[in-house]
Design a protein around this motif. Structure first.
Motif, PDB file in Angstrom:
ATOM      1  N   GLN A 115      26.447  43.288 -79.361  1.00 40.82           N
ATOM      2  CA  GLN A 115      24.969  43.290 -79.490  1.00 40.82           C
ATOM      3  C   GLN A 115      24.037  43.010 -77.948  1.00 40.82           C
ATOM      4  N   VAL A 116      23.112  43.613 -77.517  1.00 41.51           N
ATOM      5  CA  VAL A 116      22.066  42.861 -76.699  1.00 41.51           C
ATOM      6  C   VAL A 116      21.153  42.608 -77.732  1.00 41.51           C
ATOM      7  N   THR A 117      20.365  41.085 -76.551  1.00 38.73           N
ATOM      8  CA  THR A 117      19.546  40.415 -77.419  1.00 38.73           C
ATOM      9  C   THR A 117      18.317  40.491 -76.290  1.00 38.73           C
ATOM     10  N   LEU A 118      17.108  40.232 -76.925  1.00 39.00           N
ATOM     11  CA  LEU A 118      15.918  40.500 -76.473  1.00 39.00           C
ATOM     12  C   LEU A 118      14.918  39.661 -77.525  1.00 39.00           C
ATOM     13  N   ASP A 119      13.696  39.357 -76.236  1.00 36.38           N
ATOM     14  CA  ASP A 119      13.126  37.822 -76.363  1.00 36.38           C
ATOM     15  C   ASP A 119      11.723  38.475 -77.181  1.00 36.38           C
ATOM     16  N   TYR A 120      12.172  39.786 -77.978  1.00 44.51           N
ATOM     17  CA  TYR A 120      10.905  40.132 -78.709  1.00 44.51           C
ATOM     18  C   TYR A 120      11.553  41.374 -79.630  1.00 44.51           C
ATOM     19  N   ASP A 121      10.893  40.804 -81.108  1.00 42.04           N
ATOM     20  CA  ASP A 121      11.285  42.285 -81.709  1.00 42.04           C
ATOM     21  C   ASP A 121      10.924  44.347 -81.746  1.00 42.04           C
ATOM     22  N   VAL A 122      12.335  43.743 -81.347  1.00 43.81           N
ATOM     23  CA  VAL A 122      12.017  45.922 -80.959  1.00 43.81           C
ATOM     24  C   VAL A 122      13.387  46.803 -82.339  1.00 43.81           C
ATOM     25  N   HIS A 123      13.262  46.236 -83.528  1.00 46.76           N
ATOM     26  CA  HIS A 123      14.065  46.640 -84.733  1.00 46.76           C
ATOM     27  C   HIS A 123      13.027  48.089 -84.541  1.00 46.76           C
ATOM     28  N   LEU A 124      12.396  47.998 -84.203  1.00 41.47           N
ATOM     29  CA  LEU A 124      11.223  49.507 -84.701  1.00 41.47           C
ATOM     30  C   LEU A 124      10.469  50.513 -82.930  1.00 41.47           C
ATOM     31  N   LYS A 125      11.375  49.991 -81.741  1.00 39.87           N
ATOM     32  CA  LYS A 125      11.229  51.179 -80.623  1.00 39.87           C
ATOM     33  C   LYS A 125      12.062  51.628 -80.943  1.00 39.87           C
ATOM     34  N   ALA A 126      12.498  52.500 -79.371  1.00 41.61           N
ATOM     35  CA  ALA A 126      13.130  54.015 -79.201  1.00 41.61           C
ATOM     36  C   ALA A 126      13.655  53.048 -77.871  1.00 41.61           C
ATOM     37  N   HIS A 127      15.746  53.444 -78.535  1.00 36.82           N
ATOM     38  CA  HIS A 127      16.416  52.816 -77.324  1.00 36.82           C
ATOM     39  C   HIS A 127      17.506  54.047 -77.181  1.00 36.82           C
ATOM     40  N   SER A 128      17.762  53.566 -75.969  1.00 33.84           N
ATOM     41  CA  SER A 128      19.228  55.024 -75.785  1.00 33.84           C
ATOM     42  C   SER A 128      20.419  54.175 -74.782  1.00 33.84           C
ATOM     43  N   ALA A 129      21.509  54.363 -74.499  1.00 35.18           N
ATOM     44  CA  ALA A 129      22.443  54.289 -73.630  1.00 35.18           C
ATOM     45  C   ALA A 129      23.111  54.798 -73.303  1.00 35.18           C
ATOM     46  N   LEU A 137      31.425  51.908 -55.885  1.00 35.59           N
ATOM     47  CA  LEU A 137      32.212  52.755 -55.606  1.00 35.59           C
ATOM     48  C   LEU A 137      33.201  53.152 -56.883  1.00 35.59           C
ATOM     49  N   ASN A 138      33.045  52.982 -58.117  1.00 35.09           N
ATOM     50  CA  ASN A 138      33.609  53.332 -59.491  1.00 35.09           C
ATOM     51  C   ASN A 138      33.163  54.200 -60.284  1.00 35.09           C
ATOM     52  N   VAL A 139      33.695  55.536 -60.949  1.00 38.21           N
ATOM     53  CA  VAL A 139      33.473  56.081 -61.907  1.00 38.21           C
ATOM     54  C   VAL A 139      33.837  54.747 -63.372  1.00 38.21           C
ATOM     55  N   PRO A 140      33.314  55.070 -64.093  1.00 34.75           N
ATOM     56  CA  PRO A 140      33.200  54.730 -65.436  1.00 34.75           C
ATOM     57  C   PRO A 140      33.847  55.491 -66.071  1.00 34.75           C
ATOM     58  N   PRO A 141      34.225  55.092 -66.613  1.00 34.33           N
ATOM     59  CA  PRO A 141      34.999  56.297 -67.911  1.00 34.33           C
ATOM     60  C   PRO A 141      34.784  57.014 -68.815  1.00 34.33           C
ATOM     61  N   GLY A 142      35.344  57.920 -69.388  1.00 31.57           N
ATOM     62  CA  GLY A 142      34.731  59.188 -70.461  1.00 31.57           C
ATOM     63  C   GLY A 142      34.413  57.816 -71.533  1.00 31.57           C
ATOM     64  N   GLY A 143      33.615  58.324 -72.183  1.00 31.65           N
ATOM     65  CA  GLY A 143      33.722  58.248 -73.599  1.00 31.65           C
ATOM     66  C   GLY A 143      32.324  58.429 -73.951  1.00 31.65           C
ATOM     67  N   GLU A 144      32.021  57.613 -75.292  1.00 29.96           N
ATOM     68  CA  GLU A 144      30.549  58.295 -76.130  1.00 29.96           C
ATOM     69  C   GLU A 144      30.351  56.310 -76.562  1.00 29.96           C
ATOM     70  N   ILE A 145      28.117  56.746 -76.713  1.00 32.05           N
ATOM     71  CA  ILE A 145      27.925  55.563 -77.533  1.00 32.05           C
ATOM     72  C   ILE A 145      26.932  55.417 -78.077  1.00 32.05           C
ATOM     73  N   SER A 146      26.815  54.785 -78.876  1.00 35.60           N
ATOM     74  CA  SER A 146      26.054  54.646 -79.908  1.00 35.60           C
ATOM     75  C   SER A 146      24.732  53.629 -79.774  1.00 35.60           C
ATOM     76  N   VAL A 147      23.968  53.884 -80.571  1.00 35.22           N
ATOM     77  CA  VAL A 147      22.916  52.505 -80.257  1.00 35.22           C
ATOM     78  C   VAL A 147      22.176  52.427 -82.019  1.00 35.22           C
ATOM     79  N   ALA A 148      22.400  51.193 -81.780  1.00 34.00           N
ATOM     80  CA  ALA A 148      20.743  51.212 -83.319  1.00 34.00           C
ATOM     81  C   ALA A 148      20.066  49.537 -84.031  1.00 34.00           C
ATOM     82  N   PRO A 149      19.429  49.791 -84.141  1.00 36.12           N
ATOM     83  CA  PRO A 149      19.107  48.341 -84.835  1.00 36.12           C
ATOM     84  C   PRO A 149      20.307  47.670 -85.242  1.00 36.12           C
ATOM     85  N   ARG A 150      20.004  45.699 -84.702  1.00 39.83           N
ATOM     86  CA  ARG A 150      21.710  44.950 -85.347  1.00 39.83           C
ATOM     87  C   ARG A 150      20.209  44.478 -86.495  1.00 39.83           C
ATOM     88  N   THR A 151      21.350  44.540 -87.450  1.00 45.67           N
ATOM     89  CA  THR A 151      21.020  44.343 -89.082  1.00 45.67           C
ATOM     90  C   THR A 151      20.849  42.983 -89.047  1.00 45.67           C
TER      91      THR A 151
END
Length: 179
Positions: A115-129, A137-151
């Motif tokens: 969970q990433v928390t902000l100090d304003y309402d973001v439930h109708l904002k566009a978000h990407s990760a 010096l580090n290459v991140p591991p492979g994988g997948e990611i998804s983002v959604a408004p927090r319930t």
């Protein structure tokens, strides 16, 4: 002449509709009647994802973060954060108040869920990760990611990371919330 063309167009439209429905019926009939058991399913099949429940303590902390707002960013600007795979907030813009990885009593139960928390309402904002680190010096591991408004938390986003095979996995990530 006009009546003839109208009748011809109607007949052509009905013919296309008939063929479309027949083709859909054939495709539906070609589907197997029974699904394969879970243990025989293809590797990397998606696990159902659901957000962890919001605890009373989290709800209080999130409400407090919204009350202490600096002011939402102006339209056209972004809020951003870089989060380590263990949920530690490495870098962030001014409106990001915190990040954490969910923990529970069962090992791996909330693996790859943040969970990433902000100090304003973001439930109708566009978000990407995207999966990534801020270590040059580090290459991140492979994988997948998804983002959604927090319930039940309008000032937070829920992030879920997976390995390349689709299994829940802890991964570092960058997130952007557009205003």
């Amino acid at each position: 002449m006009t009546t003839f063309l109208r009748r011809k167009a109607t007949a052509a439209a009905l013919g296309v509709l008939t063929l479309t429905l027949a083709g859909g019926g054939i495709a539906a009939a070609a589907q197997p009647a029974a699904k394969a058991p879970v243990e025989v399913a293809q590797p990397g099949a998606r696990q159902p994802g659901a957000q962890p429940p919001v605890t009373a303590a989290q709800a209080r902390a999130d409400r407090a973060a919204m009350k202490a707002t600096l002011a939402p960013p102006a339209p056209g600007t972004i809020a951003w954060a870089v989060v380590r795979s263990d949920g530690v907030l490495l870098q962030h813009s001014g409106n990001v108040t915190g990040a954490f990885r969910f923990h529970c009593c069962n090992a791996g139960e909330y693996r790859g869920q943040y969970q990433v928390t902000l100090d304003y309402d973001v439930h109708l904002k566009a978000h990407s990760a995207t999966i990534g680190t801020n270590d040059q010096l580090n290459v991140p591991p492979g994988g997948e990611i998804s983002v959604a408004p927090r319930t039940l938390t309008p000032n937070a986003v829920f992030v879920q990371t997976r390995s390349s095979s689709g299994a829940f996995a802890d991964r570092p990530f960058h997130i952007v919330i557009a205003n």
